[in-house]
Design a protein around this motif. Sequence first.
Motif, PDB file in Angstrom:
ATOM      1  N   VAL A  23     -85.530  16.742   6.487  1.00  0.00           N
ATOM      2  CA  VAL A  23     -86.761  15.763   6.813  1.00  0.00           C
ATOM      3  C   VAL A  23     -87.936  16.606   5.977  1.00  0.00           C
ATOM      4  O   VAL A  23     -88.337  17.522   6.223  1.00  0.00           O
TER       5      VAL A  23
ATOM      6  N   GLU B 271     -92.310  15.818   5.013  1.00  0.00           N
ATOM      7  CA  GLU B 271     -93.354  14.667   5.261  1.00  0.00           C
ATOM      8  C   GLU B 271     -94.398  14.755   4.038  1.00  0.00           C
ATOM      9  O   GLU B 271     -94.698  15.855   3.567  1.00  0.00           O
TER      10      GLU B 271
ATOM     11  N   ALA C 119     -92.478  10.217   6.144  1.00  0.00           N
ATOM     12  CA  ALA C 119     -91.592  11.317   6.339  1.00  0.00           C
ATOM     13  C   ALA C 119     -90.386  10.649   5.664  1.00  0.00           C
ATOM     14  O   ALA C 119     -89.844   9.565   5.623  1.00  0.00           O
TER      15      ALA C 119
ATOM     16  N   ALA D  80     -90.193   7.281   8.532  1.00  0.00           N
ATOM     17  CA  ALA D  80     -91.495   7.230   9.225  1.00  0.00           C
ATOM     18  C   ALA D  80     -92.610   6.457   8.294  1.00  0.00           C
ATOM     19  O   ALA D  80     -92.783   7.682   7.238  1.00  0.00           O
TER      20      ALA D  80
ATOM     21  N   PHE E 154     -90.544   2.957  11.952  1.00  0.00           N
ATOM     22  CA  PHE E 154     -89.383   4.024  11.881  1.00  0.00           C
ATOM     23  C   PHE E 154     -88.059   3.410  11.683  1.00  0.00           C
ATOM     24  O   PHE E 154     -87.720   2.395  12.009  1.00  0.00           O
TER      25      PHE E 154
ATOM     26  N   TYR F 295     -86.345   9.938  13.453  1.00  0.00           N
ATOM     27  CA  TYR F 295     -87.393  10.601  13.456  1.00  0.00           C
ATOM     28  C   TYR F 295     -88.058  10.927  14.594  1.00  0.00           C
ATOM     29  O   TYR F 295     -88.801  12.309  15.038  1.00  0.00           O
TER      30      TYR F 295
END
Length: 228
Positions: free
Chosen positions: A32, A34, A52, A61, A76, A131
């Motif tokens: 993950v 961002e 994200a 996200a 999300f 998330y």
Amino acid sequence: MKYLLYSLIFILPLCASAQETVVQKNRITNRVTEQVTVLKSDKVTREGPYQAFLDKKQPIAVGRYQNNAKVGVWSFYTPDNSLLQRYNYTTKELIYEGIEDTTSFCRYLVDYTLKEGDKVTKPIRIGDRYYGYVNYLKLFKLPNDVQNTGYGPVLAVVELLVSPGGRLADYAVHLQAMGFDQKYHINLDLLSEEDKTFIPATLNDNPVTCQIIIRCVLQNNGKIDIEW
């Protein structure tokens, strides 16, 4: 003098909103990352769009920051691009919560004997079932003395205990393998206040304590990830 005062009232907000921003990319976990907009002047204050991504391509996200606070509607998603949840941070309103069926990697336990007709709701983490749990997952790494013992396949389960007040009361990672059974409790002080906050479970509209059981996988680097 009065006209000058009115002018300042209109000019000041315009000056504040004209601050320059830049886009930063940060790694949260192995999978993950961002992309967040921050003020150019300090590179810390979040101000603007946020996304994200899972594996650098799948959005999980999408939302916006204003002066370091999440504002407006955030969405999300699952790793396969289905909408999981929408939440309005400005009004503190849960707009949408996706249906969770028996194929889910999550289970929910309440310490009550349920009777026919009882109405039960699960605890809800803002950010939902992927998330929303990322910050918990990144805190754990298998100790080296266990990682190098060669136990074979390891079953990893995250256990979150949520109080009737919607507070995270305990977080543990339970690992099981042939000849090995160990539970590791994680220091809750390592989490932000936001990560300790849930919409609590209810039983017949009354808030109750509930345990969330999350099936995970143990990766080769000793970290854990959700078994989606």
